[in-house]
Design a protein around this motif. Sequence first.
Motif, PDB file in Angstrom:
ATOM      1  N   ASN A 119       0.834  -1.184   0.000  1.00 50.76           N
ATOM      2  CA  ASN A 119       0.000   0.000   0.000  1.00 50.76           C
ATOM      3  C   ASN A 119       0.878   1.247   0.000  1.00 50.76           C
ATOM      4  O   ASN A 119       2.094   1.168  -0.090  1.00 50.76           O
ATOM      5  CB  ASN A 119      -0.967  -0.017   1.194  1.00 50.76           C
ATOM      6  N   SER A 120       0.224   2.409   0.118  1.00 54.97           N
ATOM      7  CA  SER A 120       0.970   3.663  -0.012  1.00 54.97           C
ATOM      8  C   SER A 120       1.979   3.874   1.103  1.00 54.97           C
ATOM      9  O   SER A 120       2.866   4.701   1.001  1.00 54.97           O
ATOM     10  CB  SER A 120      -0.005   4.844  -0.046  1.00 54.97           C
ATOM     11  N   HIS A 121       1.817   3.115   2.187  1.00 55.72           N
ATOM     12  CA  HIS A 121       2.767   3.232   3.290  1.00 55.72           C
ATOM     13  C   HIS A 121       3.856   2.160   3.221  1.00 55.72           C
ATOM     14  O   HIS A 121       4.694   2.058   4.108  1.00 55.72           O
ATOM     15  CB  HIS A 121       2.027   3.125   4.623  1.00 55.72           C
ATOM     16  N   ASN A 125      -0.989  -5.415   2.750  1.00 50.18           N
ATOM     17  CA  ASN A 125      -2.340  -5.434   3.286  1.00 50.18           C
ATOM     18  C   ASN A 125      -2.669  -6.881   3.649  1.00 50.18           C
ATOM     19  O   ASN A 125      -3.145  -7.650   2.828  1.00 50.18           O
ATOM     20  CB  ASN A 125      -3.310  -4.891   2.227  1.00 50.18           C
ATOM     21  N   GLU A 176     -10.075   8.210   1.193  1.00 52.26           N
ATOM     22  CA  GLU A 176      -9.492   8.323   2.530  1.00 52.26           C
ATOM     23  C   GLU A 176      -7.979   8.144   2.468  1.00 52.26           C
ATOM     24  O   GLU A 176      -7.225   8.861   3.134  1.00 52.26           O
ATOM     25  CB  GLU A 176     -10.124   7.266   3.446  1.00 52.26           C
ATOM     26  N   ARG A 177      -7.524   7.219   1.636  1.00 50.06           N
ATOM     27  CA  ARG A 177      -6.090   6.956   1.505  1.00 50.06           C
ATOM     28  C   ARG A 177      -5.351   8.152   0.885  1.00 50.06           C
ATOM     29  O   ARG A 177      -4.176   8.385   1.186  1.00 50.06           O
ATOM     30  CB  ARG A 177      -5.867   5.701   0.655  1.00 50.06           C
ATOM     31  N   THR A 178      -6.043   8.888   0.037  1.00 50.81           N
ATOM     32  CA  THR A 178      -5.395  10.057  -0.586  1.00 50.81           C
ATOM     33  C   THR A 178      -5.349  11.258   0.360  1.00 50.81           C
ATOM     34  O   THR A 178      -4.768  12.280   0.024  1.00 50.81           O
ATOM     35  CB  THR A 178      -6.134  10.501  -1.858  1.00 50.81           C
ATOM     36  N   GLU A 179      -6.008  11.123   1.510  1.00 48.38           N
ATOM     37  CA  GLU A 179      -6.081  12.201   2.505  1.00 48.38           C
ATOM     38  C   GLU A 179      -6.821  13.423   1.961  1.00 48.38           C
ATOM     39  O   GLU A 179      -6.502  14.564   2.301  1.00 48.38           O
ATOM     40  CB  GLU A 179      -4.681  12.585   2.998  1.00 48.38           C
ATOM     41  N   PHE A 285      -5.010   1.257  -5.008  1.00 49.11           N
ATOM     42  CA  PHE A 285      -5.733   1.028  -3.759  1.00 49.11           C
ATOM     43  C   PHE A 285      -6.262  -0.400  -3.695  1.00 49.11           C
ATOM     44  O   PHE A 285      -6.819  -0.906  -4.661  1.00 49.11           O
ATOM     45  CB  PHE A 285      -6.897   2.008  -3.635  1.00 49.11           C
TER      46      PHE A 285
END
Length: 343
Positions: A119-121, A125, A176-179, A285
């Motif tokens: 994931n982006s972090h 997952n 939500e993931r894109t903030e 995502f």
Amino acid sequence: MAAAPSEYIPSVYGAWVYSEYGKTANVLKFDPNVAVPEIKEDQVLIKVVAASLNPLDSRRALGLYKDIEGDTTLPTIPGYDVAGVVVKVGSQVQKFKVGDEVYACLSNSNEIPQYHAKNSHGDLNEKALVKPNRLGSLAEYTAAGETMLALKPKNLSFIEAAGLPLAIETAYGALERTELSAGKSVLVLGGSGGVGTHVIQLAKHVFGASKVAATASTKKLDLLRSLGADLAIDYTKENIEDLPEKFDVVYDAVGQTDKAVKAVKEGGKVVTIVIGPVTPPAFRFVLTPTGSILEKLKPYLESGKVKPVLDPTGPYPFSKVVEALGYRETSRATGKVVVYPIP
């Protein structure tokens, strides 16, 4: 276990099943004698009332994911989105009871090839490693884990509710993931599809975006505006990479990250939900379906601020599932294609 009277739960039921890979028109068959599943202690048995279709149904039937660890085994009943009535609950189920009207995304992963994607972090997952449900929603009965379910909003019909789960959860989770937050701008590529129609509404009414732009074909621009898009872009006439303004967030629902990254502001976020090459700094995502997202969005659904968008050719009767899938595979659908009634 609590259960409805035994006469309401047969030993076998009807379902659409494929036992080999190929085009749905060739491999999907109706089987009237599928054994009703034995639910686990944390599951409920649902009498399906309505279901909706997703691109994954056809991709998985083609066998595109058959060699990837975690994919389902054959035979498989396709279908992710379900709306129906609880007829039996496992011994550990606490939130639902027999008679509850519920809806859910039955999948344990949005895209099988993303199982091992970071994931982006940069973290795996883990929940997405769980096998997707082999007993899908294109059936008279199905089983679902308690955590995937939510009570159906009372103002929505089963048809409307069936068109929501996977699309709205994917829309919300990626935003939500894109903030995305109040005051930021967002561009949606593919605004008239099942996911895109919800991205527009959520960005505007839930996340508080200051400007929502979205792309669609000429005939669907009015739909984008009706959903809350401030700028409706005809992709047949305009190239998004040539737009004079850039956006804080670009949500790619069509698989064009090469173009999306040219429309984002420096330091902005680009997310895609489509399998295929991803152009940095875009990221893909991975959805882990959960009823908690549906519960979180319930006030917006009940108030009418966020609405299901259903393709006008539907609903398709249960006997016409193959035709419904064939239509969805043309990529001409607006919003979600729903199957109803399911006997």
